[in-house]
Design an enzyme around this catalytic site. Sequence first.
Site, short mmCIF file in Angstrom:
data_model
loop_
_atom_site.label_atom_id
_atom_site.label_comp_id
_atom_site.label_asym_id
_atom_site.label_seq_id
_atom_site.Cartn_x
_atom_site.Cartn_y
_atom_site.Cartn_z
N ASN A 192 29.70 52.47 44.03
CA ASN A 192 28.76 51.72 43.21
C ASN A 192 28.36 50.38 43.81
OD1 ASN A 192 31.60 51.36 42.65
ND2 ASN A 192 30.99 49.86 41.13
N THR A 243 33.90 55.84 32.10
CA THR A 243 35.24 55.25 32.08
C THR A 243 36.24 56.19 31.43
OG1 THR A 243 34.36 53.02 32.07
CG2 THR A 243 36.59 53.30 31.23
N CYS A 255 32.33 34.61 42.10
CA CYS A 255 32.04 33.62 41.06
C CYS A 255 31.44 34.28 39.83
CB CYS A 255 31.06 32.58 41.57
SG CYS A 255 31.75 31.58 42.86
#
Lengths: 170, 387
Positions: free
Chosen positions: B152, B73, B325
């Site tokens: 990914n 990141t 969800c």
Amino acid sequence: MYNKVVMDHFRNPRNVGVIENADGVGEVGNPICGDMMTIYLKVKDERIEDIKFQTFGCGSAIAVSSMLTEIARGKSISEAKKITNQDVANALEGLPKNKLHCSNLGADALHLAIEDYESKKAGKPRSPLKRKETHEHQTEGKCHCPYCDVELEEGAQFCEACQRSLVEEH
Amino acid sequence: MPIINLDHISSNPLMPEVKEAMIAAIAADYHNPSSQHRAGEAAAAVLEQSRETVAALIHAANPKEVVFTSGGTESVNHAVKGVMLANTKKGRHVVISNIEHNAVIRSVRRLKGLGYQVTSLDVDAKGCVNPADVAAAITDETILVSIMHSNNETGTIQPIEEIAEITRKKKVIFHTDAVDSVGVVPIDVQSLGVDLLSFAANSFYGPTGVGGLYIRQGTNVWPLLDGGTQENNKRAGAENLIGIIGMAKAAEIARQKLPERMAYLKRLKSRLINALPGYIDDYIINTPENSLPNLVSLSLRYIEGESVMLMLDDEGMAVSTRSACASGSLRASHVLLSIGLSHADAQGTLVITLGIDNTEADIDAFLKALQKVVKTLRDISPLYQKA
């Protein structure tokens, strides 16, 4: 993430299935929102004699369906009309905040099934249920904010009501 | 119950050799590599040795082109924001694709708020960016193209060399997010022709919290973190030497064992894909031929991914789902919608990522568990029409 009551109803859902020639059927949700729920009722002497459900959805949606059917079974129609989404969430001893919208489907489906029953009884059956075709790309449909339950247009990227971003994409 | 890890993209276990190297590093109690006394110089020597080892894994021309970071990141944020902020004299336009990781998407979204312009390219049904689209999107104002090496969620490997040829000709800086590729497939920054490349140690069985950013010499990029002069003035802050030592050990083993690992993972992946029809029907494999050897994206129709993941967890299997969800946002995956999946099919998508610690018996156990779970959930589903 989920508490023990929710996991129990998810792992061992009660009242799963279809009632043939049901007295009332209610269907809510669509796959865009992530959940679909169908409730089937068998009514005798204005009392819910049997209730079954089918659900496409997450752990929370399945647990809500199961708990709802447990609460509604045996209740009179007028009692069942008073069941709220909050009652279901409370009986499950709480749901994660971003899953509260799942509990909203439960009571809504039940109330639609009751409406269907009452229309039939009054001799004005509703048009046959149109099951949503899930194979095609859906571009319309209403969703609710997962955080505060305000109704949103499909594709909404931001909930003005609770000031939360609803998108992961660019 | 022992858990079978089929979610290696979320976490790879540390190699025993990596653990040993890190424990030894803790015991050694290294000083600050920036200090000029002997204790500091000893630490600096270990740091630079680690840099050489890591640079060799990506075939960097010079080890100094590798900057150690806190992981994928940070590397991506550094590359995207660092290049955009450093080159505003030339322009404010960046080209990305619709299937980038959120580290890229949210970085450019933040820049957009500061007045930068973003073009995000569509992908085809295999999740592949068309290099011609990149060429067409580049303007005189474009300073950066950032396209991931592998995705990914689908495992799709992008045509990075072809894109690099275009950016080189047009004199635009090119970054690739190779977090899920480095240490998994061969990566050679020189033959790829990229200017920046992000990677992370955990992808090749090193520790989390440590990664690298390859910055080709001469590339104009600002640091993300300002402060001291560490990492050749590119990343301030005392280095995470214990993590870096672990990363270097993992890199050394990955470089030696890459062909063997790839062959093994490909075999497990084929076993899974080939056996699926014997266990379930009504599914879609979203992973194309040219993809990561360890990733299978599987859409199970008529059921929802979080339910599948929870039930597989009860069966002792860890998998990842791309269901809305299960995500904080409750929206379907932008990657799966980009490759043309319907919302419903995107909802029922699992990402299965294999690792070198998996065995053929794990695959067989997974297939049996999957069969059971799929049946249970389809029996509940109003979308599933029984034949």
